[in-house]
Design a protein around this motif. Structure first.
Motif: not given
Length: 202
Positions: A53-72
């Motif tokens: 996972f490449i993040d040049k701005r160092r501002s992104a987040k990684v989350r592992l979700l079971e159903n991402p489409a239902t989460v903000a």
């Protein structure tokens, strides 16, 4: 993992995912390349691929979700501009309820997802709409031009992988990044600020 159209809404200017197969990732990091330097996460996959996972701005987040489409924030996204385009009537009805500047509205990912600065400028230019015009004041015939412009600009951009050198010579994109003055079809290009963002129009 099943990838839906809304899950494809990735801010590529903030981060991107890199996969490679042959050279061990530890060796890649030792090279000191930009790609290795900005790597935040690293995974070994079962098929032998290595995912970083490449993040040049160092501002992104990684989350592992079971159903991402239902989460903000994914659940809050509007229809995908390319995969789930509004009909002309749907677009007109949606615009008629908004009093904000039309460019500001196009950049609102809860209204339509997938439209960024340069695409918003381009579609408004092609449709001959001033970026500061109130969305609700756009008449139906002008909305039809905007609907067609959205379709043509986005489809062509996807077709050429957004490589600007493959865009028509009379597109605004060629003047955007260098902010150089110029004319298209004899008319001067102007730079203004809309909602804190640079905007081009003619």
């Amino acid at each position: 993992m099943e990838l839906t159209s809304r899950m494809k809404m990735i801010r590529f200017e903030t981060f991107w995912i890199w996969m490679q197969k042959k050279k061990p990732f530890d060796e890649i990091r030792k090279t000191g390349t930009e790609m290795a330097f900005y790597s935040s996460y690293y995974y070994d996959l079962d098929d032998g691929l290595e995912l970083s996972f490449i993040d040049k701005r160092r501002s992104a987040k990684v989350r592992l979700l079971e159903n991402p489409a239902t989460v903000a924030p994914i659940s809050e996204l509007g229809p995908d501009a390319f995969l789930e385009p509004m009909t002309e009537d749907e677009l007109f009805e949606a615009l008629s309820k908004k009093k904000v500047a039309v460019k500001t509205l196009l950049l609102d990912q809860s209204f339509i997802s997938g439209i960024g600065d340069w695409i918003a400028d381009e579609v408004l230019y092609q449709a001959k709409i001033h970026p500061l015009q109130a969305a609700a004041s756009i008449p139906k015939e002008v909305c039809a031009a905007l609907h067609m412009s959205l379709k043509e600009v986005i489809e062509h951009s996807v077709e050429v992988d957004a490589v600007s050198s493959h865009f028509p010579v009379d597109w605004l994109i060629h003047y955007r990044w260098c902010k150089k003055p110029g004319k298209i079809n004899g008319m001067a290009i102007e730079f203004i600020n809309v909602g804190g963002r640079v905007c081009l129009f003619q």
